[in-house]
Design a protein around this motif. Sequence first.
Motif, PDB file in Angstrom:
ATOM      1  N   PHE A 238       1.148  -1.209   0.141  1.00 45.03           N
ATOM      2  CA  PHE A 238      -0.001   0.198   0.001  1.00 45.03           C
ATOM      3  C   PHE A 238       0.983   1.736   0.167  1.00 45.03           C
ATOM      4  O   PHE A 238       1.740   1.507   0.686  1.00 45.03           O
ATOM      5  N   PRO A 239       0.150   2.275  -0.702  1.00 40.33           N
ATOM      6  CA  PRO A 239      -0.412   1.592  -2.079  1.00 40.33           C
ATOM      7  C   PRO A 239      -0.703   1.434  -2.962  1.00 40.33           C
ATOM      8  O   PRO A 239      -0.812   1.708  -4.230  1.00 40.33           O
ATOM      9  N   HIS A 240       0.554   1.362  -3.452  1.00 34.38           N
ATOM     10  CA  HIS A 240       1.156   0.976  -5.096  1.00 34.38           C
ATOM     11  C   HIS A 240       0.777   0.120  -5.190  1.00 34.38           C
ATOM     12  O   HIS A 240      -0.163  -0.079  -6.506  1.00 34.38           O
ATOM     13  N   HIS A 241       1.047  -1.210  -5.162  1.00 33.52           N
ATOM     14  CA  HIS A 241      -0.223  -1.869  -5.563  1.00 33.52           C
ATOM     15  C   HIS A 241      -2.273  -2.687  -5.413  1.00 33.52           C
ATOM     16  O   HIS A 241      -2.594  -2.712  -6.018  1.00 33.52           O
ATOM     17  N   GLU A 242      -2.175  -1.757  -4.268  1.00 33.30           N
ATOM     18  CA  GLU A 242      -3.496  -1.808  -3.926  1.00 33.30           C
ATOM     19  C   GLU A 242      -4.042  -0.455  -5.366  1.00 33.30           C
ATOM     20  O   GLU A 242      -5.324  -0.694  -6.367  1.00 33.30           O
ATOM     21  N   ASN A 243      -2.710   0.057  -5.900  1.00 34.22           N
ATOM     22  CA  ASN A 243      -3.500   1.156  -6.789  1.00 34.22           C
ATOM     23  C   ASN A 243      -3.866   1.000  -7.951  1.00 34.22           C
ATOM     24  O   ASN A 243      -4.432   1.247  -9.187  1.00 34.22           O
ATOM     25  N   GLU A 244      -2.639  -0.055  -7.847  1.00 34.15           N
ATOM     26  CA  GLU A 244      -2.319  -0.972  -9.812  1.00 34.15           C
ATOM     27  C   GLU A 244      -3.455  -1.664  -9.774  1.00 34.15           C
ATOM     28  O   GLU A 244      -4.211  -1.674 -10.831  1.00 34.15           O
ATOM     29  N   LYS A 245      -4.455  -2.109  -8.780  1.00 33.40           N
ATOM     30  CA  LYS A 245      -5.424  -3.716  -8.665  1.00 33.40           C
ATOM     31  C   LYS A 245      -6.443  -2.845  -8.940  1.00 33.40           C
ATOM     32  O   LYS A 245      -6.963  -2.998 -10.019  1.00 33.40           O
ATOM     33  N   ALA A 246      -6.287  -1.515  -8.555  1.00 31.05           N
ATOM     34  CA  ALA A 246      -7.787  -0.612  -8.112  1.00 31.05           C
ATOM     35  C   ALA A 246      -7.471  -0.491  -9.485  1.00 31.05           C
ATOM     36  O   ALA A 246      -9.140  -0.467 -10.177  1.00 31.05           O
ATOM     37  N   GLN A 247      -6.899   0.145 -10.275  1.00 29.40           N
ATOM     38  CA  GLN A 247      -7.157   0.285 -11.957  1.00 29.40           C
ATOM     39  C   GLN A 247      -7.377  -0.042 -12.723  1.00 29.40           C
ATOM     40  O   GLN A 247      -8.387  -0.102 -13.509  1.00 29.40           O
ATOM     41  N   SER A 248      -7.011  -1.081 -12.920  1.00 29.39           N
ATOM     42  CA  SER A 248      -6.617  -2.492 -13.403  1.00 29.39           C
ATOM     43  C   SER A 248      -8.075  -3.524 -13.893  1.00 29.39           C
ATOM     44  O   SER A 248      -8.567  -3.494 -14.418  1.00 29.39           O
ATOM     45  N   GLU A 249      -8.392  -3.227 -12.232  1.00 30.71           N
ATOM     46  CA  GLU A 249      -9.226  -4.005 -12.341  1.00 30.71           C
ATOM     47  C   GLU A 249     -10.634  -3.002 -12.632  1.00 30.71           C
ATOM     48  O   GLU A 249     -11.304  -4.421 -12.516  1.00 30.71           O
ATOM     49  N   SER A 250     -10.618  -2.222 -12.306  1.00 30.23           N
ATOM     50  CA  SER A 250     -11.469  -1.476 -12.535  1.00 30.23           C
ATOM     51  C   SER A 250     -11.517  -1.515 -14.024  1.00 30.23           C
ATOM     52  O   SER A 250     -12.892  -0.655 -14.602  1.00 30.23           O
ATOM     53  N   LEU A 251     -10.765  -1.621 -14.679  1.00 28.20           N
ATOM     54  CA  LEU A 251     -10.535  -1.123 -16.227  1.00 28.20           C
ATOM     55  C   LEU A 251     -11.501  -2.143 -16.946  1.00 28.20           C
ATOM     56  O   LEU A 251     -12.285  -3.065 -17.604  1.00 28.20           O
ATOM     57  N   HIS A 252     -10.889  -3.641 -16.264  1.00 29.21           N
ATOM     58  CA  HIS A 252     -10.849  -5.050 -16.620  1.00 29.21           C
ATOM     59  C   HIS A 252     -11.550  -5.703 -16.282  1.00 29.21           C
ATOM     60  O   HIS A 252     -11.925  -6.723 -16.847  1.00 29.21           O
ATOM     61  N   ASP A 253     -12.711  -5.725 -15.189  1.00 25.97           N
ATOM     62  CA  ASP A 253     -13.188  -5.954 -14.756  1.00 25.97           C
ATOM     63  C   ASP A 253     -12.894  -7.527 -14.018  1.00 25.97           C
ATOM     64  O   ASP A 253     -13.353  -8.655 -14.503  1.00 25.97           O
ATOM     65  N   LYS A 254     -11.663  -7.371 -13.775  1.00 26.90           N
ATOM     66  CA  LYS A 254     -10.905  -9.030 -14.106  1.00 26.90           C
ATOM     67  C   LYS A 254      -9.587  -9.130 -12.838  1.00 26.90           C
ATOM     68  O   LYS A 254      -9.285  -7.822 -12.300  1.00 26.90           O
ATOM     69  N   PRO A 255      -9.367  -9.990 -12.032  1.00 21.62           N
ATOM     70  CA  PRO A 255      -8.041  -9.260 -11.281  1.00 21.62           C
ATOM     71  C   PRO A 255      -7.384  -9.339 -11.901  1.00 21.62           C
ATOM     72  O   PRO A 255      -7.047  -9.908 -13.246  1.00 21.62           O
ATOM     73  N   LEU A 256      -5.717  -8.808 -11.537  1.00 17.70           N
ATOM     74  CA  LEU A 256      -4.900  -7.922 -11.925  1.00 17.70           C
ATOM     75  C   LEU A 256      -3.884  -9.376 -12.146  1.00 17.70           C
ATOM     76  O   LEU A 256      -3.807  -9.937 -12.665  1.00 17.70           O
ATOM     77  N   ALA A 257      -4.360  -9.673 -10.264  1.00 15.11           N
ATOM     78  CA  ALA A 257      -3.137 -10.897  -9.999  1.00 15.11           C
ATOM     79  C   ALA A 257      -3.951 -12.636  -9.063  1.00 15.11           C
ATOM     80  O   ALA A 257      -4.746 -11.698  -8.302  1.00 15.11           O
ATOM     81  N   LYS A 258      -3.611 -13.055  -9.426  1.00 17.51           N
ATOM     82  CA  LYS A 258      -3.996 -14.675  -8.703  1.00 17.51           C
ATOM     83  C   LYS A 258      -3.177 -14.038  -7.162  1.00 17.51           C
ATOM     84  O   LYS A 258      -4.448 -14.326  -6.766  1.00 17.51           O
ATOM     85  N   TYR A 259      -1.797 -14.500  -7.051  1.00 12.53           N
ATOM     86  CA  TYR A 259      -1.254 -14.281  -5.722  1.00 12.53           C
ATOM     87  C   TYR A 259      -0.299 -13.246  -6.283  1.00 12.53           C
ATOM     88  O   TYR A 259       0.013 -12.336  -7.136  1.00 12.53           O
ATOM     89  N   TRP A 260      -0.419 -12.563  -4.779  1.00 14.17           N
ATOM     90  CA  TRP A 260       0.323 -11.381  -4.712  1.00 14.17           C
ATOM     91  C   TRP A 260       1.799 -11.469  -3.476  1.00 14.17           C
ATOM     92  O   TRP A 260       1.228 -12.204  -2.368  1.00 14.17           O
ATOM     93  N   MET A 261       2.828 -11.355  -3.953  1.00 14.17           N
ATOM     94  CA  MET A 261       3.829 -11.893  -3.057  1.00 14.17           C
ATOM     95  C   MET A 261       4.748 -10.523  -3.062  1.00 14.17           C
ATOM     96  O   MET A 261       4.934  -9.810  -3.663  1.00 14.17           O
ATOM     97  N   HIS A 262       5.183 -10.822  -1.431  1.00 12.15           N
ATOM     98  CA  HIS A 262       5.796  -8.973  -1.118  1.00 12.15           C
ATOM     99  C   HIS A 262       6.966  -9.843   0.211  1.00 12.15           C
ATOM    100  O   HIS A 262       6.512 -10.489   0.954  1.00 12.15           O
ATOM    101  N   ASN A 263       8.059  -9.704  -0.131  1.00  8.59           N
ATOM    102  CA  ASN A 263       9.477  -9.540  -0.021  1.00  8.59           C
ATOM    103  C   ASN A 263       9.987  -8.887   1.539  1.00  8.59           C
ATOM    104  O   ASN A 263       9.705  -7.395   0.955  1.00  8.59           O
TER     105      ASN A 263
END
Length: 482
Positions: A238-263
Motif C-alpha cells: 500500500f498504496p502502490h499495489h493497491e492502486n495498480e490493482k484498483a486501476q486495472s481491475e476497475s478497467l478490466h473487471d477481472k483480477p490483476l493477479a492471482k497471487y500477490w507476494m511481498h518480500n
Amino acid sequence: MSIQIFNTLTGKKEEFVPIEAGKVKLYACGPTVYDSSHLGHARMAIVWDVIQRYLRFAGYKVTFVRNITDIDDKIINRAKELNIRPDQLARHFLYEFWQDMYALNVAPPDIEPRATEYLQQMIGMAADLVKKGKAYESGGDVYFDVGACPDYGKLGKKNIEDLKSGARDQVRSQDELKDVKRNPVDFALWKSAPETETGWTSPWGFGRPGWHLECSSMIKSVLGETIDIHGGGEDLVFPHHENEKAQSESLHDKPLAKYWMHNSFVNVSEEKMSKSLGNFKTIGDLLREYSADTLRLFILQTHYRNPIDFSPEAMNAAKQALMRLVRAALLADAEENGSGFYPSKHYRFDQKAAEAYKNDETITEFHKEFVAAMDNDFNTAVAVSHLFGLADKIAASKDTAQRQLWAKALKDYSGILGFTLADTRKVVDRNSTEQVLALLLQLRQDARANKDFKTSDLIRNELAKAGISVMDTAEGPTWEKT
RNA sequence: GGCGGCAUAGCCAAGUGGUAAGGCAAGGGUCUGCAAAACCUUCACCCCCAGUUCAAAUCUGGGUGCCGCCUCCA
C-alpha cells in the motif's frame, strides 16, 4: 505436493495453480533508477531471482517481467540538483543497476519494460478509465475515483474511512488538493506539469503519468489483463499495489493477479534500511567486501517474508558458512572451479545429470527434502540447510565417484538458488599482489647483494613466465605486466 | 490514532498440534615441524501469565517488548 504460496491478498498460504497449465506470468516491481541500489534492493532482486529459477526448475514455462521506473519526481528532482537531464540520470543508474545485478548473479528478466516506453499505453489506460467513469479530469490532472472501487483497501487491509481521517500527516498536503480531488484518497493517474519540465502531451494537456499507472499499463501490454504472480517489496503493498490493482481491475473487471507476494526488508540496527534514512550500504560497497554468493547466502538463510537485520557479524557468519559449500562442491567439475561467474547457467539441469541423480539414493532423498522446502512458500532457509546436509555427506564419503556425483548435485541444486559456488579463495586483490611481488623483488635484491645470481635470475625468469617483467632502474627494481 | 508482523541457544535463523532444521561462535578430538585450514564431535524445552488438548514453540485470551505500513521507499 504442489507449490504453496503465501498470498498477501488472502493472508494465507495457497496452492499454486497457474491460470494456464504449465505457464507462469510473473511480474515484480523493479527499481526507480535515481540512486545507487543497496542491500535491500539486492534482497528484492535475489528473492525474485530465486522464485523464478525455482519455478523454471519445477517445470513451468516462466515469463518473468521486471520493470524499470525511469521517470518520476525523484529522478527529476535529483537531476535538477545535479544539473543534468532526467534521462541522463536514469540511464546512469540503470547501467549501475544492471552491473549490480550481473555481479550478484541475478538472472535478467525475460522482459524489462521501462516506463518511458509505455507513455501512450498509460495515457490510453487513463483515458479508458475516465471513459468508464472510474476516473475524472480535474484542472489538467486525472484522478482515480476510489469511491468507484468497492474492493479498494482489500490488498493493503485498509479502510477508506480510516485513510481519510487517519492519515494525519497527509492532511496538510491534501489541503491544496481539496479543490481538485473529489476524495482525499483519490490518486493521480496523470499530473499536469509545466512545459519546461520533462513531460508528454496528453488529452488533458502537458504532464506526467502517476507512478502506479506504469505497472498496470506494462502488465497489460506485456503479459495481459491477468497474471499469475505479482510481487515486490512489502512497502509496495500500500498504496502502490493497491492502486495498480484498483486501476486495472476497475478497467478490466477481472483480477490483476492471482497471487500477490511481498518480500520483507533489510534492517540496520533494527531500523529499516532505506534511501531516505541514509543508513544503507550500496551493492557495490558490499561486493568489495563479500562475494555475491556470500550476500546471497546471507539473504536466503532467512525466509523472504521475515525481516533481516544486517550486521557485519551476520555477514561474516554467512561467509564462513559458504566456504563449507564451496569446498564440498569443488569435486564437481574441475574446469568450472575458479572460473568466476557464469550467470544464469543453472536454469535447469541437463537431462543426463538428472537421470544420474534419480539412480542415487542419497540425492533422491536430498531432492525430496529440497523440493519440499522450496514448495513450502519458497522456504530457502530450509532448502539451504539441506545443502549443508549434502555437503556433510560429501565430506564424509570415501568413494570418489560417489563424492563427485554428489558434489555435482550440490552445485546444480545450489544453482537453483542462484549460487555459483565458485571457488574464490585464490582470487587475490591488487594490494596482495603488490605485496607478494615486493617480497619477491626483495628476495631477489638480497640474492644479488650476496652475488647469488642463480637465485636472482631464477626469480626474474620465473616471473617473466608468469607474465611479470622485472626491471632494475636507478630507483631500484620495479615490475610491470608484460 | 488505524492496520499488519515478530519475540526460538552467546549470535543469526527454520519449525503452524506430537515432543526443537541449519549456519556462525565456543569447548573437546583427529591431522600437523610451527601455524592455519580441513574433518569428527558437544552445545536450547522455544518472552511472561492463563486456557483448549491425551499432546503446544506451534491453537485461544491477556500482558510485555520490538518492527513495519498508513507519505517517496525494495
